[in-house]
Scaffold this motif. Structure first.
Motif: not given
Ligand code: SF4
Length: 184
Positions: A11-13, A44, A54, A57-58, A60, A82
């Motif tokens: 997951k990336v934000a 995300d 948010v 996540c892995d 950010g 993150c």
């Protein structure tokens, strides 16, 4: 790009605080590699999805410095959620262009922009309670939360952002070649 196709999607934000979205444009400049990225990554909160909150996540990615109360809130939320937080670009690293106001008195600055010079606000300094409260100056992200990696540039190149994502999402150390982080 990142090895085992059976792995869960990472997951990336991303967010833009006090920035110009140029760093996000540079991110989009990875062009067709976005398709590869989407095989391995789920987005995300990001301006690309318009998700507003948010979640865990892995990685950010943060563009822009911290100029108001909302920026502080968003940055803290990113830090909480993150595993790795990357400050992207000069604004996130040292305040960048928005920090040019740091040597000016904030009240005088608002007066000049909204009252002295012609403005759409009709000479009044906007004070709607919904507007985020301005901070006395623009802060770099690392003065508000812990940042794991800094990517210099205004903006960092698409290749720099790509190599960073490949390393971090592949769980490898970030060791960018000099050509990708030098700006002389
Ligand atoms: S670093 Fe440069 S491109 Fe990125 S948000 Fe700041 S001004 Fe825009």
């Amino acid at each position: 790009m990142m090895g085992d196709p059976m792995r869960r999607k990472l997951k990336v934000a991303t967010t833009s605080l006090a920035g110009c979205f140029g760093c996000h444009m540079s991110f989009l400049d990875i062009d067709e590699r976005l398709f590869d990225l989407l095989q391995h990554v789920e987005f995300d909160r990001t301006p690309l999805t318009d998700v507003k909150q948010v979640g865990p996540c892995d990685v950010g990615l943060v563009e822009g410095g911290v100029c108001n109360a909302e920026n502080v809130h968003v940055l803290r939320e990113f830090r909480r959620n993150c595993k790795m937080l990357v400050a992207i670009g000069a604004c996130a690293i040292n305040g960048g262009l928005p920090a040019q106001r740091n040597h000016l008195d904030l009240a005088a600055c608002l007066q000049e922009v909204y009252a002295t010079e012609p403005s759409l606000a009709g000479g009044a300094i906007p004070n709607d309670p919904e507007l985020p409260l301005l901070l006395n100056k623009v802060y770099p992200c690392h003065e508000v939360v812990k940042i794991d990696y800094h990517l210099p540039g205004c903006p960092p190149s698409a290749d720099t952002i790509w190599q960073t994502l490949v390393a971090l999402l592949g769980n490898k150390p970030l060791d960018l070649p000099y050509e990708l982080v030098k700006y002389d």
